[in-house]
Motif scaffolding. Structure first.
Motif, PDB file in Angstrom:
ATOM      1  N   UNK A   1       0.831  -1.209   0.000  1.00 33.32           N
ATOM      2  CA  UNK A   1       0.000   0.000   0.000  1.00 33.32           C
ATOM      3  C   UNK A   1       0.862   1.254   0.000  1.00 33.32           C
ATOM      4  N   UNK A   2       0.370   2.271  -0.688  1.00 33.29           N
ATOM      5  CA  UNK A   2       1.072   3.550  -0.747  1.00 33.29           C
ATOM      6  C   UNK A   2       0.063   4.695  -0.708  1.00 33.29           C
ATOM      7  N   UNK A   3       0.484   5.795  -0.090  1.00 37.76           N
ATOM      8  CA  UNK A   3      -0.353   6.995  -0.092  1.00 37.76           C
ATOM      9  C   UNK A   3       0.392   8.113  -0.792  1.00 37.76           C
ATOM     10  N   UNK A   4      -0.389   8.952  -1.480  1.00 43.05           N
ATOM     11  CA  UNK A   4       0.195  10.169  -2.052  1.00 43.05           C
ATOM     12  C   UNK A   4      -0.889  11.222  -2.044  1.00 43.05           C
ATOM     13  N   UNK A   5      -0.560  12.417  -1.531  1.00 40.13           N
ATOM     14  CA  UNK A   5      -1.586  13.450  -1.310  1.00 40.13           C
ATOM     15  C   UNK A   5      -2.744  12.809  -0.540  1.00 40.13           C
ATOM     16  N   UNK A   6      -3.980  12.910  -1.072  1.00 43.21           N
ATOM     17  CA  UNK A   6      -5.101  12.359  -0.307  1.00 43.21           C
ATOM     18  C   UNK A   6      -5.509  10.976  -0.772  1.00 43.21           C
ATOM     19  N   UNK A   7      -4.718  10.376  -1.647  1.00 36.23           N
ATOM     20  CA  UNK A   7      -5.129   9.078  -2.192  1.00 36.23           C
ATOM     21  C   UNK A   7      -4.318   7.957  -1.573  1.00 36.23           C
ATOM     22  N   UNK A   8      -4.972   6.788  -1.475  1.00 41.05           N
ATOM     23  CA  UNK A   8      -4.249   5.596  -1.017  1.00 41.05           C
ATOM     24  C   UNK A   8      -4.584   4.444  -1.956  1.00 41.05           C
ATOM     25  N   UNK A   9      -3.558   3.706  -2.321  1.00 43.46           N
ATOM     26  CA  UNK A   9      -3.761   2.567  -3.213  1.00 43.46           C
ATOM     27  C   UNK A   9      -3.146   1.318  -2.601  1.00 43.46           C
ATOM     28  N   UNK A  10      -3.738   0.177  -2.970  1.00 41.91           N
ATOM     29  CA  UNK A  10      -3.083  -1.100  -2.696  1.00 41.91           C
ATOM     30  C   UNK A  10      -2.693  -1.686  -4.048  1.00 41.91           C
ATOM     31  N   UNK A  11      -1.389  -1.759  -4.268  1.00 38.50           N
ATOM     32  CA  UNK A  11      -0.872  -2.253  -5.545  1.00 38.50           C
ATOM     33  C   UNK A  11      -0.692  -3.765  -5.487  1.00 38.50           C
ATOM     34  N   UNK A  12      -1.233  -4.469  -6.468  1.00 44.08           N
ATOM     35  CA  UNK A  12      -0.889  -5.879  -6.683  1.00 44.08           C
ATOM     36  C   UNK A  12       0.091  -5.871  -7.851  1.00 44.08           C
ATOM     37  N   UNK A  13       1.223  -6.545  -7.689  1.00 44.76           N
ATOM     38  CA  UNK A  13       2.294  -6.410  -8.683  1.00 44.76           C
ATOM     39  C   UNK A  13       2.608  -7.751  -9.360  1.00 44.76           C
ATOM     40  N   UNK A  14       2.582  -7.723 -10.697  1.00 41.57           N
ATOM     41  CA  UNK A  14       2.884  -8.903 -11.513  1.00 41.57           C
ATOM     42  C   UNK A  14       4.037  -8.581 -12.448  1.00 41.57           C
ATOM     43  N   UNK A  15       4.908  -9.537 -12.695  1.00 48.28           N
ATOM     44  CA  UNK A  15       5.963  -9.359 -13.701  1.00 48.28           C
ATOM     45  C   UNK A  15       5.763 -10.371 -14.819  1.00 48.28           C
ATOM     46  N   UNK A  16       5.642  -9.895 -16.039  1.00 45.22           N
ATOM     47  CA  UNK A  16       5.543 -10.790 -17.194  1.00 45.22           C
ATOM     48  C   UNK A  16       6.942 -10.969 -17.768  1.00 45.22           C
ATOM     49  N   UNK A  17       7.445 -12.213 -17.722  1.00 43.01           N
ATOM     50  CA  UNK A  17       8.782 -12.472 -18.220  1.00 43.01           C
ATOM     51  C   UNK A  17       8.759 -13.740 -19.057  1.00 43.01           C
ATOM     52  N   UNK A  18       9.935 -14.308 -19.331  1.00 45.72           N
ATOM     53  CA  UNK A  18       9.988 -15.579 -20.034  1.00 45.72           C
ATOM     54  C   UNK A  18      11.111 -16.392 -19.409  1.00 45.72           C
ATOM     55  N   UNK A  19      10.753 -17.538 -18.822  1.00 47.66           N
ATOM     56  CA  UNK A  19      11.753 -18.366 -18.158  1.00 47.66           C
ATOM     57  C   UNK A  19      12.376 -19.345 -19.134  1.00 47.66           C
ATOM     58  N   UNK A  20      13.682 -19.532 -18.970  1.00 45.88           N
ATOM     59  CA  UNK A  20      14.458 -20.346 -19.891  1.00 45.88           C
ATOM     60  C   UNK A  20      14.896 -21.632 -19.186  1.00 45.88           C
ATOM     61  N   UNK A  21      14.766 -22.753 -19.887  1.00 41.86           N
ATOM     62  CA  UNK A  21      15.104 -24.078 -19.371  1.00 41.86           C
ATOM     63  C   UNK A  21      16.635 -24.221 -19.299  1.00 41.86           C
ATOM     64  N   UNK A  22      17.149 -24.563 -18.119  1.00 43.75           N
ATOM     65  CA  UNK A  22      18.614 -24.645 -17.977  1.00 43.75           C
ATOM     66  C   UNK A  22      19.210 -25.881 -18.656  1.00 43.75           C
ATOM     67  N   UNK A  23      18.337 -26.758 -19.187  1.00 41.37           N
ATOM     68  CA  UNK A  23      18.852 -27.945 -19.879  1.00 41.37           C
ATOM     69  C   UNK A  23      19.069 -27.654 -21.360  1.00 41.37           C
ATOM     70  N   UNK A  24      18.174 -26.882 -21.962  1.00 37.92           N
ATOM     71  CA  UNK A  24      18.293 -26.671 -23.418  1.00 37.92           C
ATOM     72  C   UNK A  24      18.394 -25.198 -23.799  1.00 37.92           C
ATOM     73  N   UNK A  25      18.323 -24.311 -22.807  1.00 37.70           N
ATOM     74  CA  UNK A  25      18.409 -22.858 -23.031  1.00 37.70           C
ATOM     75  C   UNK A  25      17.359 -22.334 -24.013  1.00 37.70           C
ATOM     76  N   UNK A  26      16.195 -22.982 -23.995  1.00 42.81           N
ATOM     77  CA  UNK A  26      15.037 -22.485 -24.745  1.00 42.81           C
ATOM     78  C   UNK A  26      13.961 -22.131 -23.730  1.00 42.81           C
TER      79      UNK A  26
END
Ligand code: GTP
Ligand code: MG
Length: 267
Positions: free
Chosen positions: A79-104
């Motif tokens: 949660x964060x506040x700024x001026x008179x507003x308060x938000x609850x942020x849900x945070x997601x990261x979109x990435x791409x995971x690579x297989x350590x066996x074949x590097x794909x």
């Protein structure tokens, strides 16, 4: 400046962090800084800031409950506040995971390429655990076990990360074209987006110019603000999230974000 709070109050804003991802061929020798940005925002204590995050994984880590056979991470909420507003942020990261066996990249049932997949706004994953740090994988019970709420989240806005440092094996053209495609999709969805330039502590002049030129393309003109950040130096990270929350709220008054040099000076 926003006041930090650990509460769960405030209006819910779900933020998806996107940017060039994939194998070394796609992104060059280093990632663009998506995970570090999330880490700096969600776990603000200096001791909880790690510079090394998951990217190349074993099959068992990929199918563990944190990654949960998907190419995104749930970073938790704050949660964060700024001026008179308060938000609850849900945070997601979109990435791409690579297989350590074949590097794909690991194959998953949804086979869409990253640029299409990363702009999804309906995110689902049953029993997915919050990611804390690299060492957590395999010993999840030794860390706080927090689930993604209801196994689903609906994305309200995007932080699109543009790395302005020079990374071996990556061309500006590659980053520009990938991000242009991502930004076009987000604009079509009519979702707010901020272009977050990363690693300004190691910025190269051309990188800064390329990012500015990208948002000035006529298809984007006027609607994509730039925030110059450094996760390592903790500059403008919080400001980027707050600006996005204000855009989600369609707030008229917006946080004034200083450029990197000024923000570093007044930090
Ligand atoms: P993937 O998810 O694997 O695509 O990477 P990512 O976009 O999540 O990048 P990540 O945050 O893992 O950072 C990649 C590399 O960039 C690491 O070596 C970080 O230490 C470095 N890095 C991230 N943020 C900063 C920053 O603010 N300044 C500098 N100098 N380096 C950074
Ligand atoms: Mg990452």
């Amino acid at each position: 400046m926003a006041k930090k709070s650990e509460g769960t109050g405030g209006k819910l804003v779900t933020v998806s962090i996107v940017g060039l991802s994939g194998t070394e061929k796609e992104k060059g020798q280093l990632g663009v800084g998506k995970s570090c940005l999330c880490n700096r925002f969600v776990r603000t204590h200096a001791d909880d800031y790690n510079v090394d995050h998951i990217s190349v994984l074993s099959q068992s880590d990929f199918s563990g409950r944190v990654v949960n056979n998907e190419h995104f991470l749930y970073w938790g909420s704050v949660s964060r506040q700024h001026d008179d507003s308060e938000w609850r942020f849900e945070v997601l990261e979109q990435t791409e995971f690579v297989d350590d066996a074949c590097f794909q990249p690991f194959r998953v049932s949804k086979t869409d390429a990253y640029v299409k997949r990363c702009v999804s706004t309906k995110i689902q994953s049953a029993e997915k655990l919050m990611y804390v740090c690299k060492n957590q994988l395999g010993i999840e019970k030794e860390y706080e076990q927090r689930l993604m709420p209801d196994g689903k989240l609906s994305v309200d806005g995007f932080l699109c990360v543009y790395d302005v440092s020079l990374v071996p094996g990556r061309s500006w053209e590659k980053q520009n074209e990938t991000l242009a495609a991502i930004l076009q999709s987000i604009i079509k969805l009519k979702k707010p987006v901020v272009l977050v330039t990363s690693k300004n502590d190691e910025a190269c002049e051309q990188g800064v110019r390329e990012a500015e030129r990208l948002v000035q393309r006529k298809e984007f003109k006027g609607c994509i603000p730039i925030v110059e950040t450094s996760s390592h130096d903790n500059v403008n990270v919080e400001q980027a999230f707050i600006l996005l929350a204000q855009m989600v709220d369609k707030a008229k008054a917006r946080i004034k974000v200083a450029n990197y040099a000024e923000a570093l000076r007044i930090r």
